[in-house]
Scaffold this motif. Sequence first.
Motif, PDB file in Angstrom:
ATOM      1  N   VAL A   1      13.706  58.926   5.052  1.00  0.00           N
ATOM      2  CA  VAL A   1      12.694  57.776   5.222  1.00  0.00           C
ATOM      3  C   VAL A   1      13.122  56.519   4.158  1.00  0.00           C
ATOM      4  CG1 VAL A   1      10.293  56.857   4.458  1.00  0.00           C
ATOM      5  CG2 VAL A   1      10.797  59.427   5.099  1.00  0.00           C
ATOM      6  N   ILE A   2      13.426  55.277   4.971  1.00  0.00           N
ATOM      7  CA  ILE A   2      13.613  54.152   4.246  1.00  0.00           C
ATOM      8  C   ILE A   2      12.458  53.168   4.072  1.00  0.00           C
ATOM      9  CG2 ILE A   2      15.357  52.171   4.090  1.00  0.00           C
ATOM     10  CD1 ILE A   2      17.155  54.273   6.020  1.00  0.00           C
ATOM     11  N   VAL A   3      12.226  52.681   3.106  1.00  0.00           N
ATOM     12  CA  VAL A   3      11.057  51.819   2.850  1.00  0.00           C
ATOM     13  C   VAL A   3      11.809  50.376   2.298  1.00  0.00           C
ATOM     14  CG1 VAL A   3      10.178  52.491   0.787  1.00  0.00           C
ATOM     15  CG2 VAL A   3       8.774  50.847   2.540  1.00  0.00           C
ATOM     16  N   GLN A   4      11.621  49.173   3.026  1.00  0.00           N
ATOM     17  CA  GLN A   4      12.144  47.845   2.470  1.00  0.00           C
ATOM     18  C   GLN A   4      11.137  46.759   2.488  1.00  0.00           C
ATOM     19  OE1 GLN A   4      15.724  46.518   4.640  1.00  0.00           O
ATOM     20  NE2 GLN A   4      16.121  44.932   2.957  1.00  0.00           N
ATOM     21  N   ALA A   5      11.012  46.045   1.409  1.00  0.00           N
ATOM     22  CA  ALA A   5      10.171  44.902   1.468  1.00  0.00           C
ATOM     23  C   ALA A   5      10.945  43.815   1.296  1.00  0.00           C
ATOM     24  CB  ALA A   5       9.397  44.981   0.041  1.00  0.00           C
ATOM     25  N   THR A   6      10.707  42.590   2.254  1.00  0.00           N
ATOM     26  CA  THR A   6      11.462  41.572   2.249  1.00  0.00           C
ATOM     27  C   THR A   6      10.389  40.408   2.144  1.00  0.00           C
ATOM     28  OG1 THR A   6      12.906  42.343   4.062  1.00  0.00           O
ATOM     29  CG2 THR A   6      12.995  40.009   3.814  1.00  0.00           C
ATOM     30  N   PRO A   7      10.721  39.486   1.247  1.00  0.00           N
ATOM     31  CA  PRO A   7       9.746  38.190   0.990  1.00  0.00           C
ATOM     32  C   PRO A   7       9.604  37.290   2.137  1.00  0.00           C
ATOM     33  CG  PRO A   7      11.532  38.502  -0.705  1.00  0.00           C
ATOM     34  CD  PRO A   7      11.969  39.494   0.322  1.00  0.00           C
ATOM     35  N   LYS A   8       8.415  36.869   2.337  1.00  0.00           N
ATOM     36  CA  LYS A   8       7.991  36.116   3.449  1.00  0.00           C
ATOM     37  C   LYS A   8       8.003  34.734   2.692  1.00  0.00           C
ATOM     38  CE  LYS A   8       4.527  36.347   5.656  1.00  0.00           C
ATOM     39  NZ  LYS A   8       3.176  36.657   6.160  1.00  0.00           N
ATOM     40  N   GLU A   9       8.517  33.575   3.670  1.00  0.00           N
ATOM     41  CA  GLU A   9       8.487  32.378   3.262  1.00  0.00           C
ATOM     42  C   GLU A   9       6.971  31.914   3.179  1.00  0.00           C
ATOM     43  OE1 GLU A   9       9.783  27.987   4.806  1.00  0.00           O
ATOM     44  OE2 GLU A   9      11.401  30.119   5.119  1.00  0.00           O
ATOM     45  N   GLY A  10       6.581  31.404   2.046  1.00  0.00           N
ATOM     46  CA  GLY A  10       5.044  31.018   1.869  1.00  0.00           C
ATOM     47  C   GLY A  10       4.210  32.078   1.217  1.00  0.00           C
ATOM     48  N   GLY A  11       4.927  33.395   0.779  1.00  0.00           N
ATOM     49  CA  GLY A  11       4.086  34.290   0.212  1.00  0.00           C
ATOM     50  C   GLY A  11       4.087  35.576   0.833  1.00  0.00           C
ATOM     51  N   GLY A  12       3.789  36.599   0.139  1.00  0.00           N
ATOM     52  CA  GLY A  12       3.420  37.662   1.185  1.00  0.00           C
ATOM     53  C   GLY A  12       4.989  38.518   1.225  1.00  0.00           C
ATOM     54  N   SER A  13       4.829  39.532   2.304  1.00  0.00           N
ATOM     55  CA  SER A  13       6.176  40.005   2.263  1.00  0.00           C
ATOM     56  C   SER A  13       5.741  40.754   3.718  1.00  0.00           C
ATOM     57  CB  SER A  13       6.394  41.461   1.464  1.00  0.00           C
ATOM     58  OG  SER A  13       5.802  41.261   0.012  1.00  0.00           O
ATOM     59  N   VAL A  14       7.172  41.352   4.128  1.00  0.00           N
ATOM     60  CA  VAL A  14       7.340  42.180   5.439  1.00  0.00           C
ATOM     61  C   VAL A  14       7.975  43.500   5.090  1.00  0.00           C
ATOM     62  CG1 VAL A  14       8.503  42.442   7.665  1.00  0.00           C
ATOM     63  CG2 VAL A  14       7.692  40.239   6.973  1.00  0.00           C
ATOM     64  N   ILE A  15       7.134  44.490   5.336  1.00  0.00           N
ATOM     65  CA  ILE A  15       7.660  45.791   4.898  1.00  0.00           C
ATOM     66  C   ILE A  15       8.214  46.694   6.151  1.00  0.00           C
ATOM     67  CG2 ILE A  15       6.563  48.154   3.907  1.00  0.00           C
ATOM     68  CD1 ILE A  15       6.265  45.846   2.030  1.00  0.00           C
ATOM     69  N   HIS A  16       9.357  47.029   6.014  1.00  0.00           N
ATOM     70  CA  HIS A  16      10.231  47.726   7.090  1.00  0.00           C
ATOM     71  C   HIS A  16      10.178  49.166   6.972  1.00  0.00           C
ATOM     72  CE1 HIS A  16      12.806  47.824  10.382  1.00  0.00           C
ATOM     73  NE2 HIS A  16      13.618  48.382  10.093  1.00  0.00           N
ATOM     74  N   TRP A  17       9.667  50.079   7.657  1.00  0.00           N
ATOM     75  CA  TRP A  17       9.870  51.444   7.460  1.00  0.00           C
ATOM     76  C   TRP A  17      10.779  51.668   8.396  1.00  0.00           C
ATOM     77  CZ3 TRP A  17       7.670  54.562   3.823  1.00  0.00           C
ATOM     78  CH2 TRP A  17       6.747  54.272   3.155  1.00  0.00           C
ATOM     79  N   THR A  18      11.700  52.776   8.093  1.00  0.00           N
ATOM     80  CA  THR A  18      12.582  53.641   8.980  1.00  0.00           C
ATOM     81  C   THR A  18      12.515  55.041   8.625  1.00  0.00           C
ATOM     82  OG1 THR A  18      14.103  51.617   9.018  1.00  0.00           O
ATOM     83  CG2 THR A  18      15.020  53.762   9.640  1.00  0.00           C
ATOM     84  N   LEU A  19      12.469  55.721   9.822  1.00  0.00           N
ATOM     85  CA  LEU A  19      12.289  57.279   9.766  1.00  0.00           C
ATOM     86  C   LEU A  19      13.675  57.703  10.626  1.00  0.00           C
ATOM     87  CD1 LEU A  19       8.664  58.034  10.501  1.00  0.00           C
ATOM     88  CD2 LEU A  19       9.598  57.650   8.332  1.00  0.00           C
TER      89      LEU A  19
END
Length: 157
Positions: free
Chosen positions: A101-119
Amino acid sequence: MTVHGKMEIDLEIRAPADKFHEVFSCRPHHISNMSTDKIHGVDLHDGDWGKAGSVISWSYTHDGETKVAKEVIEAIDDEKNSTTFRVIEGDLMKLYKNFVVIVQATPKEGGGSVIHWTLEYEKLSEEVTEPYSLLQFCVHVSKDIDLHLMEQAQAQA
């Protein structure tokens, strides 16, 4: 049908990427306070919180059943806000030879994040279904963590 598989999903959250990453990389034992109906406890078996090579055990409810998973933290990449877990014991090992399981958080322009899950997984047989519901479980836990982090940020403001 193949026995090797990989599933991925992205979701947007309001919390900062570094804060979300810190939960999985350094404080997974706090997730049971953030997603109480899904995660019941996370215990350290070997190593230290926030260190690659540490072994942790999860108690959780998935598809209406209480389950356990023992995982080794394979990698923590603070620059990429990514944490990699390899399942080594527990309920998933009844169906899968390997499960990462891989979990990655990438900052979004303007605030917040995109969470990317990989199984990434290798099924014990072709009859084992793809872990779609587990991927959705990860999404729901992410939303619970996001809500908690945002409530915490508002309380501190």
